[in-house]
Design a protein around this motif. Structure first.
Motif, short mmCIF file in Angstrom:
data_model
loop_
_atom_site.label_atom_id
_atom_site.label_comp_id
_atom_site.label_asym_id
_atom_site.label_seq_id
_atom_site.Cartn_x
_atom_site.Cartn_y
_atom_site.Cartn_z
N LYS A 280 26.73 -13.73 -13.55
CA LYS A 280 26.92 -12.71 -12.52
C LYS A 280 25.80 -11.69 -12.58
N PRO A 281 25.21 -11.34 -11.43
CA PRO A 281 24.13 -10.34 -11.41
C PRO A 281 24.51 -9.05 -12.12
N ALA A 282 25.77 -8.63 -11.99
CA ALA A 282 26.22 -7.38 -12.62
C ALA A 282 26.06 -7.40 -14.13
N ASP A 283 26.04 -8.61 -14.72
CA ASP A 283 25.96 -8.74 -16.17
C ASP A 283 24.55 -9.05 -16.67
N ILE A 284 23.60 -9.17 -15.74
CA ILE A 284 22.22 -9.50 -16.12
C ILE A 284 21.36 -8.24 -16.00
N PRO A 285 20.87 -7.67 -17.11
CA PRO A 285 20.05 -6.46 -17.04
C PRO A 285 18.80 -6.67 -16.18
N VAL A 286 18.45 -5.64 -15.44
CA VAL A 286 17.21 -5.68 -14.65
C VAL A 286 16.03 -5.63 -15.62
N GLU A 287 15.12 -6.57 -15.49
CA GLU A 287 13.99 -6.65 -16.40
C GLU A 287 12.84 -5.76 -15.95
N GLN A 288 12.06 -5.28 -16.92
CA GLN A 288 10.88 -4.48 -16.64
C GLN A 288 9.64 -5.18 -17.18
N PRO A 289 8.48 -4.92 -16.59
CA PRO A 289 7.26 -5.59 -17.04
C PRO A 289 6.82 -5.11 -18.42
N THR A 290 6.15 -5.98 -19.13
CA THR A 290 5.61 -5.63 -20.45
C THR A 290 4.09 -5.80 -20.50
N LYS A 291 3.53 -6.49 -19.52
CA LYS A 291 2.08 -6.73 -19.49
C LYS A 291 1.51 -6.20 -18.18
N PHE A 292 0.43 -5.42 -18.29
CA PHE A 292 -0.20 -4.83 -17.12
C PHE A 292 -1.67 -5.20 -17.09
N ASP A 293 -2.18 -5.43 -15.89
CA ASP A 293 -3.57 -5.85 -15.73
C ASP A 293 -4.36 -4.82 -14.94
N LEU A 294 -5.54 -4.48 -15.45
CA LEU A 294 -6.49 -3.63 -14.74
C LEU A 294 -7.59 -4.54 -14.23
N VAL A 295 -7.75 -4.59 -12.91
CA VAL A 295 -8.70 -5.52 -12.29
C VAL A 295 -9.68 -4.74 -11.41
N ILE A 296 -10.96 -5.10 -11.51
CA ILE A 296 -12.02 -4.46 -10.71
C ILE A 296 -12.75 -5.52 -9.89
N ASN A 297 -13.03 -5.20 -8.63
CA ASN A 297 -13.82 -6.07 -7.78
C ASN A 297 -15.25 -5.53 -7.75
N LEU A 298 -16.14 -6.12 -8.56
CA LEU A 298 -17.52 -5.62 -8.66
C LEU A 298 -18.30 -5.87 -7.37
N LYS A 299 -17.92 -6.91 -6.65
CA LYS A 299 -18.59 -7.17 -5.37
C LYS A 299 -18.34 -6.00 -4.41
N THR A 300 -17.12 -5.51 -4.41
CA THR A 300 -16.79 -4.36 -3.57
C THR A 300 -17.49 -3.10 -4.06
N ALA A 301 -17.54 -2.92 -5.38
CA ALA A 301 -18.24 -1.76 -5.95
C ALA A 301 -19.70 -1.74 -5.52
N THR A 302 -20.33 -2.90 -5.55
CA THR A 302 -21.73 -3.01 -5.13
C THR A 302 -21.88 -2.68 -3.65
N ALA A 303 -20.98 -3.19 -2.84
CA ALA A 303 -21.03 -2.92 -1.40
C ALA A 303 -20.86 -1.43 -1.09
N LEU A 304 -20.09 -0.74 -1.95
CA LEU A 304 -19.87 0.70 -1.77
C LEU A 304 -20.96 1.55 -2.42
N GLY A 305 -21.87 0.88 -3.13
CA GLY A 305 -22.95 1.61 -3.81
C GLY A 305 -22.47 2.34 -5.05
N LEU A 306 -21.43 1.82 -5.70
CA LEU A 306 -20.87 2.48 -6.88
C LEU A 306 -21.36 1.81 -8.16
N THR A 307 -21.55 2.62 -9.17
CA THR A 307 -21.85 2.11 -10.50
C THR A 307 -20.67 2.42 -11.40
N ILE A 308 -20.00 1.39 -11.87
CA ILE A 308 -18.82 1.58 -12.72
C ILE A 308 -19.29 1.86 -14.15
N PRO A 309 -18.85 2.95 -14.76
CA PRO A 309 -19.28 3.26 -16.14
C PRO A 309 -18.98 2.10 -17.09
#
Length: 321
Positions: A280-309
């Motif tokens: 039963k859904p009432a008896d199943i705890p709602v799960e939370q994430p444990t792994k998080f990802d930080l993702v950068i699009n360097l192609k977009t950074a270049t198009a915007l003229g940004l230099t990522i430190p």
């Protein structure tokens, strides 16, 4: 009727009746799937079905699906949810908070599994994460705290950024805690936060030329807005844009920070399997994430003229080149 004909007819009936009983015992469950349309919904649908197959659910044999998308019009969600209820599906899987709320309003009897939802306690979807109660459980993925973290990441990536616009999906109940955490993070980091409320796809397009008058240093896009279109507009107007959804970066956005989506949908399918087997859904705890990802699009950074430190790039989990 001759005796031999009667025996033949009776024998045929004996064969037919048990087969009918077996067919009834092997009723194939039907899952209703309700999503908010975006590139991320497509990825969810593909990954979810893949994991269900790994769990031995073969479409047309041991499972059936009724897929419904709002097609970019959130106002359609209540009608679509009611349609799934009328079809008497055995379970409803939802993707994003508006879809989960529409399903909850449509039924208190059919089990609902959230494959992706933000702050389900604050938005009224469940009583608590540990004891959800009612007919809903699943994954609490897009937490508002991550939205606040995006402000910090923008400042780390672009130290000169002091003015951040936030594109808020006004009809989405998650927008309130989403914006609240961003404002708190803005106050803590000395960053001016400018909310821009979006009520329709047309308003999303209109928001970018409006920002030209008081140009922000960066933009945060709420995940339930059309990711691909928002990424295209941000690039067109040369604005660094970030979101919580990985698909935003895949669509051309500059940065995303959020839970691992493949793991999210795998866990959602596992919860669906439990419910189909009698939990039963009432008896199943709602799960939370444990792994998080930080993702950068360097192609977009270049198009915007940004230099990522370099120090910031060293923290990134994945770079799209």
């Amino acid at each position: 009727m001759r005796r031999r004909e009667f025996i033949t007819l009776l024998g045929g009936a004996v064969v037919v009746w048990p087969l009918a009983g077996i067919a009834q015992q092997r009723k194939v469950p039907t899952i209703g799937v309700l999503v908010v349309e975006s590139p991320g919904s497509e990825q969810f649908w593909q990954l979810f079905q893949k994991v269900m197959r790994e769990l031995s659910y073969v479409e047309g044999q041991s499972i059936r699906y009724e897929f419904r998308s709002d097609q970019g019009q959130p106002s359609r969600l209540p009608k679509l949810a009611a349609e799934l209820v009328q079809l008497k599906v055995d379970l409803i899987v939802t993707w994003f908070t508006p879809a989960a709320l529409a399903a909850k309003q449509a039924t208190g009897d059919i089990s609902i599994v959230m494959a992706l939802a933000g702050n389900p306690v604050e938005t009224g979807l469940v009583a608590s994460l540990a004891r959800p109660g009612g007919n809903i459980t699943g994954r609490a993925q897009l937490t508002a705290e991550l939205a606040g973290k995006c402000v910090e990441l923008i400042r780390d990536m672009l130290p000169s950024a002091h003015h951040v616009a936030v594109l808020v999906n006004a009809p989405d109940p998650f927008s309130k805690p989403f914006l609240e955490k961003i404002r708190l993070s803005g106050a803590a980091t000395g960053t001016a936060i400018e909310p821009i409320m979006i009520h329709s796809p047309e308003e999303l397009d209109a928001a970018f030329p409006t920002m030209e008058k008081d140009r922000p240093d960066a933009v945060i896009v709420q995940p339930s807005l059309p990711a691909k279109r928002a990424a295209e507009l941000a690039l067109q107007y040369r604005l660094p844009a970030v979101s919580l959804a990985r698909t935003f970066v895949d669509a051309g956005g500059l940065m995303s920070y959020g839970p691992d989506e493949a793991d999210t949908y795998r866990r959602a399918a596992i919860i669906v399997d439990k419910v189909l087997k009698g939990a039963k859904p009432a008896d199943i705890p709602v799960e939370q994430p444990t792994k998080f990802d930080l993702v950068i699009n360097l192609k977009t950074a270049t198009a915007l003229g940004l230099t990522i430190p370099p120090a910031f790039l060293a923290r990134v989990d994945e770079v799209i080149e």
